[in-house]
Design an enzyme around this catalytic site. Structure first.
Site, short mmCIF file in Angstrom:
data_model
loop_
_atom_site.label_atom_id
_atom_site.label_comp_id
_atom_site.label_asym_id
_atom_site.label_seq_id
_atom_site.Cartn_x
_atom_site.Cartn_y
_atom_site.Cartn_z
N GLU A 41 18.55 58.14 24.65
CA GLU A 41 18.46 58.03 26.12
C GLU A 41 19.76 58.45 26.76
OE1 GLU A 41 19.42 56.28 29.84
OE2 GLU A 41 20.03 55.27 27.99
N ASP A 45 19.81 61.65 29.20
CA ASP A 45 20.27 61.47 30.58
C ASP A 45 21.23 62.60 30.98
OD1 ASP A 45 20.82 59.70 33.05
OD2 ASP A 45 22.81 59.90 32.18
N ASP A 114 13.71 55.16 30.54
CA ASP A 114 14.62 55.34 29.40
C ASP A 114 13.94 56.09 28.26
OD1 ASP A 114 16.53 53.97 30.79
OD2 ASP A 114 16.39 52.11 29.64
N GLU A 117 13.77 59.84 29.07
CA GLU A 117 15.08 60.46 28.85
C GLU A 117 15.37 60.57 27.36
OE1 GLU A 117 17.85 59.67 32.71
OE2 GLU A 117 17.69 58.00 31.29
#
Length: 227
Positions: A41, A45, A114, A117
């Protein structure tokens, strides 16, 4: 769960992992036993921020940095990511601990965001940046073509101040009216005053309360001005 996660990803985003373990890891929440998707994650991101930054930059060649930042933020926040994840049906393939499953974790915005990502990060590791960019573009679809008005993404206090300054009306005044509730769960109530007009707003912080009061004031002033 019917079809497996790999088949789901192929059908929804047209991507097949060379290393299927990466997909399984991306779908594993920290509430489940063993390794989880937090590191993926973190990576996803960063990849998402870069891709969205480039998309927004190219789509708005005349926009200043502040507007670009607000547009990017509107596209990468948890709510947007959770909407995309829900549209894709991602929640059906999450690996959650029993507590999260029972409490509906597969529908929780933060968990969905999350995990999406993490998938972007997993694709980056599995297929490289171009593959990650492609899958992000597929996931977002027309969200990368129909952008919100950047001025409407500014916070209400800023928009109210700009609206008033454009009409040489000076600045609004804010006051904290009261604070209620226990220390860890307080509610703030604030007042916004423009001339004889007064609006109030409540929130979990003084800033939130002032923002809501400003939003009400802006709506009131616009209505009075016929725009």
């Amino acid at each position: 769960m019917g079809k497996d996660a790999g088949t789901w990803l192929e059908q929804s985003l047209d991507y097949e992992f060379d290393d299927a373990r990466l997909l399984e890891l991306a779908l594993t929440h920290r509430s489940a036993q063993g390794a989880n998707n937090e590191r993926l994650e973190f990576l996803g991101d960063a990849v998402l921020d870069f891709v969205v930054s480039e998309v927004v930059f190219r789509a708005h060649p005349e926009s200043p940095e502040g507007d670009l930042s607000r547009l990017r933020a509107s596209l990468v926040n948890d709510r947007m990511l959770a909407h995309i994840a829900a549209d894709l049906g991602l929640g059906d393939f999450l690996h959650l601990g029993s507590g999260e499953r029972k409490s509906g974790g597969h529908r929780r915005d933060s968990i969905l965001a999350d995990a999406l990502e993490a998938i972007f990060g997993a694709v980056f590791l599995d297929g490289g940046f171009d593959a990650a960019r492609t899958i992000i573009e597929r996931a977002y679809g027309d969200r990368f073509e129909e952008f919100p008005d950047a001025t409407e993404l500014r916070d209400p206090k800023t928009r109210l101040q700009e609206w008033m300054q454009a009409r040489q009306m000076g600045l609004p005044e804010y006051d904290l009216l009261d604070v209620s509730g226990k220390a860890h769960q307080q509610t703030f109530r604030a007042r916004c005053r423009v001339g004889d007009s007064v609006t109030t707003g409540s929130g979990t912080t003084r800033r939130n309360a002032e923002q809501r009061a400003a939003e009400s004031m802006l709506g009131q002033l616009r209505q009075g001005a016929g725009r």
